[in-house]
Design an enzyme around this catalytic site. Sequence first.
Site, PDB file in Angstrom:
ATOM      1  N   LYS A 275       0.739  -0.990   0.616  1.00 17.92           N
ATOM      2  CA  LYS A 275      -0.143  -0.041   0.004  1.00 17.92           C
ATOM      3  C   LYS A 275       0.250   1.522  -0.044  1.00 17.92           C
ATOM      4  O   LYS A 275       1.937   1.386   0.927  1.00 17.92           O
ATOM      5  CB  LYS A 275      -1.008   0.156   1.511  1.00 17.92           C
ATOM      6  CG  LYS A 275      -2.021   1.233   1.349  1.00 17.92           C
ATOM      7  CD  LYS A 275      -2.484   0.685   2.584  1.00 17.92           C
ATOM      8  CE  LYS A 275      -3.466   2.616   2.689  1.00 17.92           C
ATOM      9  NZ  LYS A 275      -4.086   2.352   3.801  1.00 17.92           N
ATOM     10  N   ASP A 280      -2.108  10.413   4.579  1.00 17.63           N
ATOM     11  CA  ASP A 280      -3.594   9.453   4.397  1.00 17.63           C
ATOM     12  C   ASP A 280      -4.835  10.497   5.552  1.00 17.63           C
ATOM     13  O   ASP A 280      -4.523  10.161   6.334  1.00 17.63           O
ATOM     14  CB  ASP A 280      -4.082   8.647   5.041  1.00 17.63           C
ATOM     15  CG  ASP A 280      -5.472   7.716   5.078  1.00 17.63           C
ATOM     16  OD1 ASP A 280      -6.871   9.096   4.641  1.00 17.63           O
ATOM     17  OD2 ASP A 280      -5.498   6.530   5.828  1.00 17.63           O
ATOM     18  N   LYS A 287     -10.092  12.829   8.734  1.00 13.36           N
ATOM     19  CA  LYS A 287      -9.530  12.614  10.114  1.00 13.36           C
ATOM     20  C   LYS A 287      -9.391  13.286  10.575  1.00 13.36           C
ATOM     21  O   LYS A 287      -9.271  14.762  10.605  1.00 13.36           O
ATOM     22  CB  LYS A 287      -8.709  11.704   9.586  1.00 13.36           C
ATOM     23  CG  LYS A 287      -8.221  10.421   9.156  1.00 13.36           C
ATOM     24  CD  LYS A 287      -6.928  10.121   8.914  1.00 13.36           C
ATOM     25  CE  LYS A 287      -6.638   8.697   8.303  1.00 13.36           C
ATOM     26  NZ  LYS A 287      -7.393   7.239   9.348  1.00 13.36           N
ATOM     27  N   ASP A 298       1.425   6.299   5.804  1.00 13.85           N
ATOM     28  CA  ASP A 298       0.142   4.909   5.514  1.00 13.85           C
ATOM     29  C   ASP A 298       1.468   4.522   4.162  1.00 13.85           C
ATOM     30  O   ASP A 298       0.489   3.767   3.344  1.00 13.85           O
ATOM     31  CB  ASP A 298      -0.913   6.220   5.272  1.00 13.85           C
ATOM     32  CG  ASP A 298      -2.346   5.078   5.487  1.00 13.85           C
ATOM     33  OD1 ASP A 298      -2.273   3.738   5.442  1.00 13.85           O
ATOM     34  OD2 ASP A 298      -3.336   5.435   4.740  1.00 13.85           O
ATOM     35  N   ASP A 357     -12.266   7.853   3.759  1.00 10.60           N
ATOM     36  CA  ASP A 357     -10.818   7.310   4.853  1.00 10.60           C
ATOM     37  C   ASP A 357     -10.291   5.387   4.681  1.00 10.60           C
ATOM     38  O   ASP A 357      -9.375   5.033   4.791  1.00 10.60           O
ATOM     39  CB  ASP A 357     -10.816   7.698   6.137  1.00 10.60           C
ATOM     40  CG  ASP A 357      -9.789   7.806   7.441  1.00 10.60           C
ATOM     41  OD1 ASP A 357      -8.539   7.697   6.458  1.00 10.60           O
ATOM     42  OD2 ASP A 357      -9.857   7.812   8.362  1.00 10.60           O
ATOM     43  N   GLU A 359      -9.601   4.097   1.869  1.00  5.54           N
ATOM     44  CA  GLU A 359      -8.719   3.888   0.888  1.00  5.54           C
ATOM     45  C   GLU A 359      -7.991   2.828   0.622  1.00  5.54           C
ATOM     46  O   GLU A 359      -8.344   3.222  -0.596  1.00  5.54           O
ATOM     47  CB  GLU A 359      -8.553   5.197   0.413  1.00  5.54           C
ATOM     48  CG  GLU A 359      -7.776   5.233   1.065  1.00  5.54           C
ATOM     49  CD  GLU A 359      -6.279   5.219   2.272  1.00  5.54           C
ATOM     50  OE1 GLU A 359      -7.657   5.452   3.387  1.00  5.54           O
ATOM     51  OE2 GLU A 359      -5.512   5.213   3.257  1.00  5.54           O
ATOM     52  N   ARG A 361      -8.056  -0.454   1.008  1.00  8.37           N
ATOM     53  CA  ARG A 361      -9.000  -1.348   0.434  1.00  8.37           C
ATOM     54  C   ARG A 361      -9.350  -1.158  -1.171  1.00  8.37           C
ATOM     55  O   ARG A 361      -9.072  -1.557  -1.759  1.00  8.37           O
ATOM     56  CB  ARG A 361     -10.174  -2.054   0.835  1.00  8.37           C
ATOM     57  CG  ARG A 361     -11.156  -0.915   1.253  1.00  8.37           C
ATOM     58  CD  ARG A 361     -11.352  -1.383   2.312  1.00  8.37           C
ATOM     59  NE  ARG A 361     -11.030  -0.824   4.006  1.00  8.37           N
ATOM     60  CZ  ARG A 361     -11.652  -0.597   4.415  1.00  8.37           C
ATOM     61  NH1 ARG A 361     -13.104  -1.358   5.185  1.00  8.37           N
ATOM     62  NH2 ARG A 361     -11.275  -0.408   5.912  1.00  8.37           N
TER      63      ARG A 361
END
Length: 508
Positions: A275, A280, A287, A298, A357, A359, A361
């Site tokens: 990933k 993020d 967030k 991230d 959020d 994101e 996946r």
Amino acid sequence: MEFSIKSGSPNKQRSACVVVGIFESRKLSLPAELIDNASAGYISNILRCGDMDGRIGSTLTLYNVPGTLCDRVLLVGLGKEKDYREAEFCKAIRASIQTLNGLEVNEAVLFLTESSVKQRFGPDSVWRIRQATLIAQEVVYCFDCHKSGNDESRRRTPGRKLDKLTFAVERRNELAVAEAALAQGKAIAEGVTFACDLGNQPANVCTPDYLAATAQRMAAELKLECEVLGRKEMEKLGMHALLAVAKGSRQEPHFIVLRYQGGKAFDAPLVLIGKGVTFDSGGISLKPAAKMDEMKYDMCGAAAVLGTLQATVRMALPINLVVLIPASENLPGGAATRPGDIVTSLSGQSIEILNTDAEGRLLLCDALTYAERLKPDAVIDIATLTGACVVALGHLASGLFANNNALAKELLQAGEIAQDRIWRLPLWDEYGEGLKSNFADMANVGEREGGAITAASFLSRFAGNYPWAHLDIAGTAWKSGKHKSATGRPVALLCHHILHRVKQLKIS
Ligand code: BES
Ligand code: MN
Ligand code: ZN
């Protein structure tokens, strides 16, 4: 850090510091006994005073020990001899390096690598040397490239810099095997360092472009094939889940493909997916502000697969390895994906994005579908995927999910051997029920409880017809607080897994 291997007596070492172990309570390890004999009982006299009892991780520095040629002898507690196992060995090595790092020494000879450890996987000097190298590199690691000033003012601990370590082996005939173990340890340690450096870069430096350029640089240096897809190419392919994440950002997303052909031409490759969300913010599902800076981490999955690739190539392992990195930023903006938007993934399945959020996946599902065309032997994705995984497992173990028990078992054992541990969580179909959507084939979020499993369950719908494992490294990829830094996990685990695949690591 420079490393080397040596065989010889501890009392005959011309060194700034010789490191030997003491068991609890006050029992000398063999190298400590050799110094004790050469110094007419100097060490046992000191132990009798009670300054050092051999408690695990305790240390005592001695100067001008008679009968030796070194400036210092560092005694390190190994704990009870009957309990001296992998974890205790690692603790003792860590304590030694930390102490050396704070002393005015730039070089030392460690004899802890000589004494055998009670191991589940057999007593093994190869394991000891590999592990000692990894720990040493980790302890001296420091990310200071953005601090101004000279080298000295940047140093965390004042004093001379520890930059050369020698590991002792008992017999000359062990030297060749130990050298090979050291070479492996160094390659893996450099892979870990690489992942830490990339992870620690702030998001204004480490953008998707930067990840792509880093991959291209690595490809040029290691003679790998590298392909970087941009927005246009991804649109053509139909990677709309990945593209949905990038919509709010001015940074172009990339899909990075790196290939290493170390195996036979037609061997099915191992595919590692990392990933690569370089920041993020949560997107429109923004967030909270607290600790949001840590979302620069991230992309630690991407950093880990690159570090693993580098180590694999430097060890010249006979395997075909493909690394896939879906790279993007996740920011809010006028063009950003909104909660409720529906996109079609590369697999053809439609997704209602209820929370922008979630994101990771979205990026990974398109990579998992892409992996199918590589006809892989196995696919492992590595992602800082869910806060829920941190709630479930804390910061010790990464979460493991798999559709294949053999692969899961191999990864669990590699993690144990590498001391880079993971723990398996279930992937039962029922966990996917929360992903139902009224408007699309599925939603990208389910209920809050068991969120790490819901996320894995989402991914499992895109894992093709291949053995697949998913590592959720949200709790292990970096440390927060005063010692905030990337950890380089799970590079060591993945490297050990690859060593096992090419039959250079015995797993019981
Ligand atoms: N990158 C985060 C996961 C994360 C959060 C890792 C905190 C480490 C610390 C991921 O993209 C995310 O935001 N996940 C959400 C999912 C939720 C919206 C279903 C989460 O875990 O809160
Ligand atoms: Mn997120
Ligand atoms: Zn994320």
